[in-house]
Design a protein around this motif. Structure first.
Motif, PDB file in Angstrom:
ATOM      1  N   ILE A  80       0.849  -1.207   0.000  1.00  0.00           N
ATOM      2  CA  ILE A  80       0.000   0.000   0.000  1.00  0.00           C
ATOM      3  C   ILE A  80       0.878   1.249   0.000  1.00  0.00           C
ATOM      4  CG2 ILE A  80      -1.616   1.338   1.418  1.00  0.00           C
ATOM      5  CD1 ILE A  80      -2.849  -1.371   2.269  1.00  0.00           C
ATOM      6  N   LYS A  81       1.907   1.254   0.844  1.00  0.00           N
ATOM      7  CA  LYS A  81       2.811   2.411   0.909  1.00  0.00           C
ATOM      8  C   LYS A  81       3.547   2.610  -0.421  1.00  0.00           C
ATOM      9  CE  LYS A  81       2.506   3.731   5.248  1.00  0.00           C
ATOM     10  NZ  LYS A  81       2.107   5.063   5.670  1.00  0.00           N
ATOM     11  N   ARG A  82       3.997   1.509  -1.019  1.00  0.00           N
ATOM     12  CA  ARG A  82       4.678   1.613  -2.317  1.00  0.00           C
ATOM     13  C   ARG A  82       3.738   2.192  -3.373  1.00  0.00           C
ATOM     14  NH1 ARG A  82       7.100  -3.549  -4.445  1.00  0.00           N
ATOM     15  NH2 ARG A  82       7.856  -2.120  -6.021  1.00  0.00           N
ATOM     16  N   ALA A  83       2.488   1.760  -3.357  1.00  0.00           N
ATOM     17  CA  ALA A  83       1.511   2.272  -4.326  1.00  0.00           C
ATOM     18  C   ALA A  83       1.279   3.768  -4.101  1.00  0.00           C
ATOM     19  CB  ALA A  83       0.203   1.502  -4.207  1.00  0.00           C
ATOM     20  N   GLU A  84       1.186   4.192  -2.833  1.00  0.00           N
ATOM     21  CA  GLU A  84       0.987   5.611  -2.528  1.00  0.00           C
ATOM     22  C   GLU A  84       2.182   6.439  -3.003  1.00  0.00           C
ATOM     23  OE1 GLU A  84       0.341   5.881   1.674  1.00  0.00           O
ATOM     24  OE2 GLU A  84      -1.663   5.008   1.557  1.00  0.00           O
ATOM     25  N   ILE A  85       3.383   5.936  -2.755  1.00  0.00           N
ATOM     26  CA  ILE A  85       4.589   6.661  -3.160  1.00  0.00           C
ATOM     27  C   ILE A  85       4.670   6.745  -4.685  1.00  0.00           C
ATOM     28  CG2 ILE A  85       7.119   6.550  -3.184  1.00  0.00           C
ATOM     29  CD1 ILE A  85       6.923   5.414  -0.316  1.00  0.00           C
ATOM     30  N   SER A  86       4.370   5.654  -5.354  1.00  0.00           N
ATOM     31  CA  SER A  86       4.391   5.656  -6.823  1.00  0.00           C
ATOM     32  C   SER A  86       3.361   6.630  -7.383  1.00  0.00           C
ATOM     33  CB  SER A  86       4.114   4.257  -7.365  1.00  0.00           C
ATOM     34  OG  SER A  86       5.167   3.394  -7.046  1.00  0.00           O
ATOM     35  N   ALA A  87       2.175   6.650  -6.781  1.00  0.00           N
ATOM     36  CA  ALA A  87       1.131   7.572  -7.241  1.00  0.00           C
ATOM     37  C   ALA A  87       1.559   9.020  -7.029  1.00  0.00           C
ATOM     38  CB  ALA A  87      -0.173   7.295  -6.505  1.00  0.00           C
ATOM     39  N   ALA A  88       2.138   9.315  -5.868  1.00  0.00           N
ATOM     40  CA  ALA A  88       2.599  10.680  -5.590  1.00  0.00           C
ATOM     41  C   ALA A  88       3.714  11.060  -6.559  1.00  0.00           C
ATOM     42  CB  ALA A  88       3.085  10.799  -4.153  1.00  0.00           C
ATOM     43  N   TYR A  89       4.595  10.153  -6.856  1.00  0.00           N
ATOM     44  CA  TYR A  89       5.682  10.417  -7.809  1.00  0.00           C
ATOM     45  C   TYR A  89       5.108  10.729  -9.186  1.00  0.00           C
ATOM     46  CZ  TYR A  89       9.321   9.357 -11.206  1.00  0.00           C
ATOM     47  OH  TYR A  89      10.168   9.417 -12.262  1.00  0.00           O
TER      48      TYR A  89
END
Length: 119
Positions: A80-89
């Motif tokens: 979930i955190k990786r997905a959030e970081i990728s989306a923010a990027y």
């Protein structure tokens, strides 16, 4: 009197031999009992070790499920955190790149404030 002394000495020698036999038997008995005690102690130690190993395995098995479920939860949270970081990027990469290029290319030349005018 000489025969009586010789009989007394003979009796004493026989008593000494009997005592030596008794002492030898007692030593053998003691050695045998020590061996038996060591064997019994080794057997008890092995039984206790097996008991504790089984107890540990049961404990490990009962707590292994908790570890696995915790690992699954941590893996989900990480995804979930990786997905959030990728989306923010992906959302902000163009904006950040534009800001960086503006800072590098748009230079306004100014004199340093410590530079004094020479007249």
């Amino acid at each position: 009197m000489a025969t009586q002394q010789s009989q007394s000495i003979q009796t004493l020698l026989e008593a000494e031999k009997e005592a030596a036999k008794t002492v030898q038997q007692a030593r053998q008995y003691r050695v045998q009992k020590l061996k038996e005690a060591r064997t019994q102690a080794t057997k008890e130690i092995e039984e206790y070790r097996k008991f504790k190993d089984e107890e540990f395995r049961a404990f490990e098995a009962s707590h292994a499920g908790n570890t696995q479920s915790a690992q699954v939860a941590i893996d989900k949270e990480t995804e979930i955190k990786r997905a959030e970081i990728s989306a923010a990027y992906n959302q902000h990469k163009d904006e950040v790149l534009k800001k960086l290029l503006d800072r590098v290319t748009l230079v306004t030349p100014e004199l340093h404030r410590n530079l004094k005018k020479q007249t």
